[in-house]
Write an enzyme that holds these catalytic residues in place. Structure first.
Site, PDB file in Angstrom:
ATOM      1  CG  HIS A 122      -0.492   0.375   2.298  1.00 31.18           C
ATOM      2  ND1 HIS A 122      -1.311   0.618   3.683  1.00 31.18           N
ATOM      3  CD2 HIS A 122       0.754  -0.024   3.145  1.00 31.18           C
ATOM      4  CE1 HIS A 122      -0.489   0.799   4.453  1.00 31.18           C
ATOM      5  NE2 HIS A 122       0.869   0.492   4.408  1.00 31.18           N
ATOM      6  CG  HIS A 123       3.858   2.472   2.628  1.00 34.79           C
ATOM      7  ND1 HIS A 123       3.208   3.304   3.208  1.00 34.79           N
ATOM      8  CD2 HIS A 123       4.118   1.500   3.473  1.00 34.79           C
ATOM      9  CE1 HIS A 123       2.914   3.168   4.409  1.00 34.79           C
ATOM     10  NE2 HIS A 123       3.513   1.991   4.878  1.00 34.79           N
ATOM     11  CB  ALA A 124       4.120   0.334  -4.132  1.00 24.38           C
TER      12      ALA A 124
END
Length: 357
Positions: A122-124
């Protein structure tokens, strides 16, 4: 996916044991015997390019053929990322397995599902690996439902203790995805200006981005379930999603070394259970963070039980932590112009609170 590892620091928190311990717990409990087990698959280049740039995909692909010494040097250009020759293949499998679960649900093969996957996603961002993440698994799963099944209303609930900056950025202008994140404002990725309660989306996506940003550590079942009752479920019911995706980080769990919060496995089970009332039960729980092996395993098991419709243990609900009620009210105030379902719910809660006093 278990071959992806931090070569310099084998005991790194984002370690292979995260998925092997979860899998073992599900196996020992008998849950796996009650489920349709899907074969993992890699995400195709075409699928990755829905949300990631070609240059970035090529850059990550090239890491599979580089020596570890070169990869170790390459890590420095990213923030909180480690690389080994198996990283790219693991990231492809993690993303592809997310799509596989969604396909099984939307094709009618399964009612709901969960994916025991790593690395998380989810940070990508579209052009950058970030925060242990390489491809944005949950975002790609939503895009898959849009592209291959023409869905128009997808709910993503991200209960990872860290804000899903990548998911927000990819869909902040897209009303086909309602993104709701519960996270701490004061920790990684350290961008309070982008993940506070006032960030509600832009353009046609305004109102479809919801940030429940806790001001500090210490939040537990009472606070999370209050957020579900006051904010998430009223909005979700009004939105009437065709699919629910959970970016299921379990680092808000009691005992997690990073989260500093205390959500119990039973609390996660209750949250998952509430989400199964949406989208005719079409819910996909996709593993994100969570770094205490016991708590992540117990919590994923409780979510699997919820998806299977098993009776769930109750949770102990007490007074809210300082700051939690204020946060919930702030979120409601920012979202009231876009979600009429919050009006009745907020007023009702205020009356109940006054009555209790």
């Amino acid at each position: 996916m278990a071959l992806h590892r931090n070569v310099k620091q084998p005991s790194h928190l984002e370690q292979p044991a995260r998925i092997t311990s979860v899998y073992q717990k599900l196996q020992e409990s008998g849950v796996l015997d009650r489920c349709l087990q899907l074969d993992a698959r890699i995400a195709t280049r075409e699928e990755l390019l829905w949300l990631h740039t070609a240059d970035y995909v090529d850059e990550l692909s090239a890491t599979s053929e580089k020596k570890q010494s070169i990869l170790t040097a390459l890590e420095r250009q990213y923030d909180s990322v480690f690389l080994c020759p198996e990283t790219y293949q693991a990231a492809l499998l993690s993303a592809g397995s997310s799509l596989q679960v969604v396909e099984s649900i939307l094709s009618g093969e399964s009612r709901s599902g969960f994916a025991v996957i790593r690395p998380p996603g989810h940070h990508a961002e579209s052009d950058e690996a970030f925060g242990f993440c390489y491809f944005n698994n949950t975002a790609l799963a939503a895009k898959y439902a849009i592209e291959n099944h023409q869905l128009e209303r997808i709910l993503i609930v991200d209960w990872d203790i860290h804000h899903g900056n990548g998911i927000q950025k990819m869909f902040e202008e897209d009303p086909r995805v309602l993104y709701i994140s519960l996270h701490r404002l004061d920790i990684f990725p350290f961008n309070p200006e982008n993940c506070d309660c006032n960030m509600v989306g832009t353009g046609p996506g305004v109102g479809f981005n919801v940030n429940i940003a806790w001001p500090s550590k210490g939040m537990g079942d009472s606070e999370y379930l209050a957020a579900f009752r006051r904010i998430i479920m009223p909005i979700a019911n009004q939105y009437n999603p065709q699919l629910v995706l959970v970016a299921a980080g379990f680092d808000a769990a009691l005992g997690d070394p990073l989260g500093g919060c205390k959500v119990s496995p039973e609390g996660y089970g209750q949250m998952c259970h509430m989400l199964t009332s949406l989208a005719e039960g079409r819910v996909a729980v996709l593993l994100e963070g969570g770094y205490n092996l016991k708590s992540v395993s117990d919590s994923m098991l409780m979510c699997a039980n919820a998806l299977l419709g098993d009776p769930l243990p109750t949770t102990l609900i007490g007074a809210l932590q300082p700051g939690a009620a204020v946060t919930i009210q702030r979120v409601a105030n920012y979202l009231l112009p876009y979600w009429t379902s919050l009006v009745v719910d907020v007023n009702s809660e205020e009356k109940n609170t006054k009555h209790k006093r």
